[in-house]
Write a protein that holds these residues in place. Sequence first.
Motif, short mmCIF file in Angstrom:
data_model
loop_
_atom_site.label_atom_id
_atom_site.label_comp_id
_atom_site.label_asym_id
_atom_site.label_seq_id
_atom_site.Cartn_x
_atom_site.Cartn_y
_atom_site.Cartn_z
N GLU A 1 -156.81 -20.60 46.56
CA GLU A 1 -155.92 -21.37 47.43
C GLU A 1 -154.65 -21.77 46.69
O GLU A 1 -153.54 -21.66 47.22
CB GLU A 1 -156.63 -22.63 47.94
CG GLU A 1 -157.27 -22.47 49.29
CD GLU A 1 -157.89 -23.78 49.77
OE1 GLU A 1 -157.31 -24.86 49.55
OE2 GLU A 1 -158.97 -23.69 50.38
N ALA A 2 -154.80 -22.25 45.47
CA ALA A 2 -153.65 -22.68 44.68
C ALA A 2 -152.71 -21.49 44.42
O ALA A 2 -151.49 -21.62 44.52
CB ALA A 2 -154.10 -23.30 43.36
N GLU A 3 -153.27 -20.34 44.06
CA GLU A 3 -152.47 -19.14 43.81
C GLU A 3 -151.74 -18.70 45.08
O GLU A 3 -150.57 -18.32 45.05
CB GLU A 3 -153.36 -18.01 43.29
CG GLU A 3 -152.64 -16.74 42.96
CD GLU A 3 -151.61 -16.88 41.84
OE1 GLU A 3 -150.62 -16.11 41.88
OE2 GLU A 3 -151.77 -17.74 40.96
N LYS B 1 -150.79 -20.64 47.58
CA LYS B 1 -149.71 -21.60 47.83
C LYS B 1 -148.52 -21.31 46.92
O LYS B 1 -147.37 -21.34 47.35
CB LYS B 1 -150.20 -23.03 47.58
CG LYS B 1 -150.93 -23.64 48.74
CD LYS B 1 -151.30 -25.09 48.41
CE LYS B 1 -152.15 -25.68 49.50
NZ LYS B 1 -152.58 -27.05 49.17
N LYS B 2 -148.80 -20.99 45.65
CA LYS B 2 -147.73 -20.71 44.69
C LYS B 2 -146.94 -19.48 45.13
O LYS B 2 -145.72 -19.47 45.11
CB LYS B 2 -148.32 -20.51 43.29
CG LYS B 2 -147.27 -20.32 42.22
CD LYS B 2 -147.93 -20.20 40.87
CE LYS B 2 -146.97 -20.04 39.72
NZ LYS B 2 -145.87 -19.18 39.88
N ARG B 3 -147.64 -18.42 45.56
CA ARG B 3 -146.97 -17.21 46.02
C ARG B 3 -146.12 -17.49 47.25
O ARG B 3 -145.01 -16.95 47.38
CB ARG B 3 -147.99 -16.10 46.33
CG ARG B 3 -148.31 -15.26 45.11
CD ARG B 3 -149.19 -14.08 45.45
NE ARG B 3 -150.55 -14.48 45.05
CZ ARG B 3 -151.65 -14.32 45.75
NH1 ARG B 3 -151.61 -13.69 46.89
NH2 ARG B 3 -152.80 -14.72 45.32
N GLN C 1 -144.71 -20.38 48.01
CA GLN C 1 -143.54 -21.16 47.59
C GLN C 1 -142.52 -20.26 46.88
O GLN C 1 -141.32 -20.39 47.08
CB GLN C 1 -143.96 -22.30 46.67
CG GLN C 1 -144.68 -23.40 47.41
CD GLN C 1 -145.28 -24.43 46.46
OE1 GLN C 1 -145.36 -24.22 45.25
NE2 GLN C 1 -145.73 -25.57 47.02
N ASP C 2 -143.01 -19.34 46.05
CA ASP C 2 -142.12 -18.42 45.33
C ASP C 2 -141.39 -17.49 46.29
O ASP C 2 -140.26 -17.07 46.02
CB ASP C 2 -142.90 -17.59 44.31
CG ASP C 2 -143.40 -18.45 43.15
OD1 ASP C 2 -142.91 -19.60 43.00
OD2 ASP C 2 -144.28 -17.97 42.41
#
Length: 150
Positions: A139-141, A143-145, A147-148
Amino acid sequence: MTSKAERTYTISQLAREFEVTPRALRFYEDKGLLTPRRDGMNRVYSHRDRAKLQLILRGKRVGLSLIEIKEILDLYKVDQRAQAQTALKKYKSRIVALEAQREDVDAAIEILHDSVKQLEEFLAKPAAPAAMANARAFEAEAKKRLQDAH
């Protein structure tokens, strides 16, 4: 008073009665399935045309092709007994095909019920701590993708 055989129908009346579009009736006419007479620019459908439409829609409902339906309708002019024999043969063939389809559908439904049951049982069990950690990391990964990307 007009008899049933003399009664006529407009394209709108038949379309409304059989819950089809006027375009569908014109299509059946183009395919030679219906042959309304003309009164100027208007199509005038006879009681026989109405009966043909009923047969066309019934044939379509059970999966006959328009070619098969036309074959049955065309036999009326030649030999009503041959028409009945041809219709009977085609209807029996459709019964066999539909029964096979029903068996396939019943088998697919049974497979789906079994799969749903297994998935519900799996999801009802608490997740292992390692699986929970992996899910949080995923989930964190994600979200990061996201946002990027923005």
